[in-house]
Structure formats: C-alpha cells, structure tokens
Design an enzyme around this catalytic site. Structure first.
Site, PDB file in Angstrom:
ATOM      1  N   GLN A   1       0.844  -1.189   0.000  1.00 15.83           N
ATOM      2  CA  GLN A   1       0.000   0.000   0.000  1.00 15.83           C
ATOM      3  C   GLN A   1       0.880   1.239   0.000  1.00 15.83           C
ATOM      4  O   GLN A   1       1.669   1.455   0.921  1.00 15.83           O
ATOM      5  CB  GLN A   1      -0.913   0.035   1.223  1.00 15.83           C
ATOM      6  CG  GLN A   1      -1.784   1.284   1.266  1.00 15.83           C
ATOM      7  CD  GLN A   1      -2.680   1.359   2.489  1.00 15.83           C
ATOM      8  OE1 GLN A   1      -2.916   0.353   3.147  1.00 15.83           O
ATOM      9  NE2 GLN A   1      -3.163   2.540   2.793  1.00 15.83           N
TER      10      GLN A   1
ATOM     11  N   CYS B   1      -6.558   1.368   2.022  1.00  9.68           N
ATOM     12  CA  CYS B   1      -6.538   0.016   2.576  1.00  9.68           C
ATOM     13  C   CYS B   1      -7.820  -0.759   2.273  1.00  9.68           C
ATOM     14  O   CYS B   1      -7.781  -1.980   2.114  1.00  9.68           O
ATOM     15  CB  CYS B   1      -6.270   0.042   4.075  1.00  9.68           C
ATOM     16  SG  CYS B   1      -7.468   0.988   5.040  1.00  9.68           S
TER      17      CYS B   1
ATOM     18  N   ASP C   1      -1.912  -7.663   4.347  1.00  4.87           N
ATOM     19  CA  ASP C   1      -1.935  -6.283   4.816  1.00  4.87           C
ATOM     20  C   ASP C   1      -0.882  -5.514   4.042  1.00  4.87           C
ATOM     21  O   ASP C   1       0.327  -5.764   4.188  1.00  4.87           O
ATOM     22  CB  ASP C   1      -1.629  -6.258   6.322  1.00  4.87           C
ATOM     23  CG  ASP C   1      -1.621  -4.856   6.922  1.00  4.87           C
ATOM     24  OD1 ASP C   1      -1.643  -3.870   6.153  1.00  4.87           O
ATOM     25  OD2 ASP C   1      -1.593  -4.745   8.155  1.00  4.87           O
TER      26      ASP C   1
END
Length: 209
Positions: A90, A96, A182
């Site tokens: 990211q 996100c 993530d």
C-alpha cells in the site's frame, strides 16, 4: 493509512457491504459470483448467520501504538514472500479498503469468474507477474481505479474524511493455508491450515488470541 512517501491520499471506504458490493460489481465481479456481507460478531450463532462458503474476510481494526509495535515486530520476522498468495503493498493513503478488496478478489479468481475485459479482469492479468511494490505503483497510477474508489468512498452513510485511524486487512485461504494480507506489512503472513468452511472459525481464534 500508509507509511509510504507517496503524497497521494484517497478518501477511505466505509465498512459497508452495500458500498463494497456496488464497487466490486461495477469493476467486474458478477453479483451471482460473490457478495459482501456483514459479520455481526464472533460468537458461534452470529458466525452461523454468514452465508457460506466464505472466500475472504475483510477485518477493520483501530490503529494503536500496540498494533503498530506488533506490525513492526512481524515485519522484522518476514524473510520472504510467503506461498502463492496474491499480495500488493500500500503506497496510497487511505487505500486500505480497496487494497483489501483487491487482495480478496485476487486470491479467489479460481473460485469466481470475473467479467471478461472488465477492470478487475484487466488489472489482475496486468499485475500477475509483478512484485508487490510494482503492483502498488500500478494501482497508484491507475486513474480508472482512483475514480471508482472516489465514487465508492462518497457513497456511504457517513461523511467522507481522510483523517482516519483504522485499517482494513484481508484474510483468505490460498492452497489450504490461511493468509493475512496487509499492504502495510512486508509480505503475506501464513496462519496455518484453512479451508473456506473453516475460515471464519480460524479467524475467530486469531482475533481472540
């Protein structure tokens, strides 16, 4: 939220399955192939209300000093990319939610059939052989996705603001393993054996632990 030097920031997506469904369906996920639902709680009765099979779970949590310390600890332990999970970094602030959805869809393309020639079909074919940082740069420079995200981010029930202290991550099964995906971390994290039928229960134990 992101730690990238990138100056680009998007408005955050609302944790709203209706918003996410319209977003994904507009980008190439057929409504009869996949749909987002709320998980109202982690006890057995509430988990039983979620339609099956569960292909992926987006988890929203508050960012705290403790969660940041845990993230740094995990990053120091990740030596190389884990398994065959589709993963991207990211680099855009507040992206996100979209990256969580991309992680979800990108890892279930064998389970669902995207609309041929749709944005997501083209996106995953274009980024299939890229590394996580290259995928992040591709997304950051993709104007079509930026516009689609902006439309979705302003479609929720709460007033859009780029000042947030919460973060979306994705959990999904790949090759019989549960992965935590993530974009702020160094790579995917494997949490052991998993299947669509056990995904919610395994996440329950992770969250409780």
């Amino acid at each position: 939220m992101a730690e990238s030097p990138s100056a680009k920031r998007w408005l955050p997506l609302e944790a709203n399955p209706d918003v996410m469904n319209q977003f994904l369906w507009g980008l190439g996920v057929p409504p009869d192939e996949a749909e987002c639902f709320d998980v109202y709680g982690l006890d057995e009765e509430l988990l039983g209300m979620v339609p099956k099979p569960v292909l992926a779970v987006l988890f929203l949590y508050p960012i705290t000093s403790e969660s940041e310390e845990e993230r740094r600890k995990q990053d120091s332990e990740i030596k190389e990319l884990s398994g065959g999970a589709y993963f991207m970094k990211q680099t855009v602030g507040n992206a996100c939610g979209t990256i969580g959805l991309l992680h979800a869809v990108g890892n279930i393309t064998n389970e669902i059939k995207l609309v041929e020639g749709s944005f997501l079909d083209r996106f995953f074919k274009s980024t299939a052989n890229m590394d996580p940082s290259e995928r992040a740069a591709f997304l950051e420079n993709d104007r079509e996705m930026e516009v689609a995200h902006s439309v979705a981010a302003t479609a929720g029930e709460t007033e859009a603001s780029d000042n947030v202290d919460a973060h979306f991550i994705c959990f999904t099964c790949v090759d019989g393993q549960l992965y935590e995906l993530d974009g702020r971390k160094a790579g995917p994290i494997s949490h052991g054996a998993c299947s669509p039928s056990t995904l919610l229960l395994v996440i329950f134990f992770i969250c409780e632990g």
